[in-house]
Design a protein around this motif. Structure first.
Motif: not given
Length: 260
Positions: A106-109, A145-147
């Motif tokens: 969740p913290t990654l694009t 965008h992130r998840p």
């Protein structure tokens, strides 16, 4: 995407594979004498009733689970007896995974999630191939965008791109549309179908959905841990008919066989 890639040969296979859990009264036979060959550049679906062994077969083929007896190969590489370090390296370099749960960080694009397996392996993505994959899944305007900022269908397309960007020999997909609505599911299945037709990718998909299976070139049917039938050039109707008429004729496992 300029042409169609034709691939020939065997991408993965099992030879007389048995998978037995427990012993005595608690013994469960998940796979019994399964021998299958999965063609390169083909889309194969694995189907069967709940408890038929389809996910176990995929996990054994992918090196995520060991077999009790028999042999498993990815290409010409024998997985059976391989130590954990070599199995990890093989999964990192030759195998891609797509799961029902998208498994995105969740913290990654989106872009960082897609390139994560390459980063872990210390590899940089081939830019031309990365661009091709991104345009194929239609994520060009979602890369930053992130998840949580993506729909379920977009998240699964990120997961598909992540599996494809490392150019694995085989991609294993476990119920990849299970959490998607029909429109998003069709988009993901269309992408998988195109990756086979246009890139020569090999896809092995476990599914319970006849519509999803209709995107495949071939469907292998399991019941009670054994291969009981197969179907080429399937349609949703022919898959449904086959599922309704599966007869379980699997052999029993003797005590002597279980102990070998």
């Amino acid at each position: 995407m300029t042409g169609t890639i034709e691939a020939t040969g065997t991408a993965a296979r099992t030879v007389d594979v048995w998978k037995v859990y427990g012993s005595g009264e608690a013994q469960v036979i998940a796979l019994r004498s399964v021998s299958v060959e999965l063609g390169k550049g083909k889309f194969t679906a694995i189907m069967g009733p709940s408890g038929s062994g389809k996910s176990t077969l995929m996990h054994c083929l992918a090196g995520l689970d060991s077999v009790t007896r028999g042999e498993v190969f990815i290409g010409d590489t024998r997985l059976t007896g391989m130590n954990d370090k070599k199995l990890t390296e093989l999964r990192r370099t030759k195998v891609g995974f797509i799961f029902q749960q998208f498994n995105l960080l969740p913290t990654l694009t989106a872009e960082e999630n897609i390139t994560l397996p390459l980063s872990i392996a210390g590899r940089k993505p081939d830019k031309a191939w990365f661009d091709t994959v991104i345009d194929t899944v239609g994520l060009r305007d979602r890369l930053k965008h992130r998840p949580t900022q993506l729909s379920g269908g977009q998240q699964q397309r990120v997961a598909c791109a992540r599996a494809l960007v490392a150019r694995p020999e085989v991609i294993f997909a476990d119920e990849p549309t299970g959490n998607l609505d029909s429109k998003s599911g069709a988009e993901v299945l269309g992408f998988l179908r195109n990756s086979v037709r246009e890139f020569g990718q090999t896809i092995v998909m476990v599914t319970h959905d006849p519509v999803a299976a209709s995107y495949a070139d071939r469907v292998i049917f399991l019941a009670d841990g054994a291969v009981v039938s197969e179907l080429f050039e399937p349609t949703a109707d022919t898959v449904l008919d086959k599922l309704k008429n599966i007869e379980v004729n699997a052999p029993s496992l003797t005590k002597a066989e279980a102990q070998q």
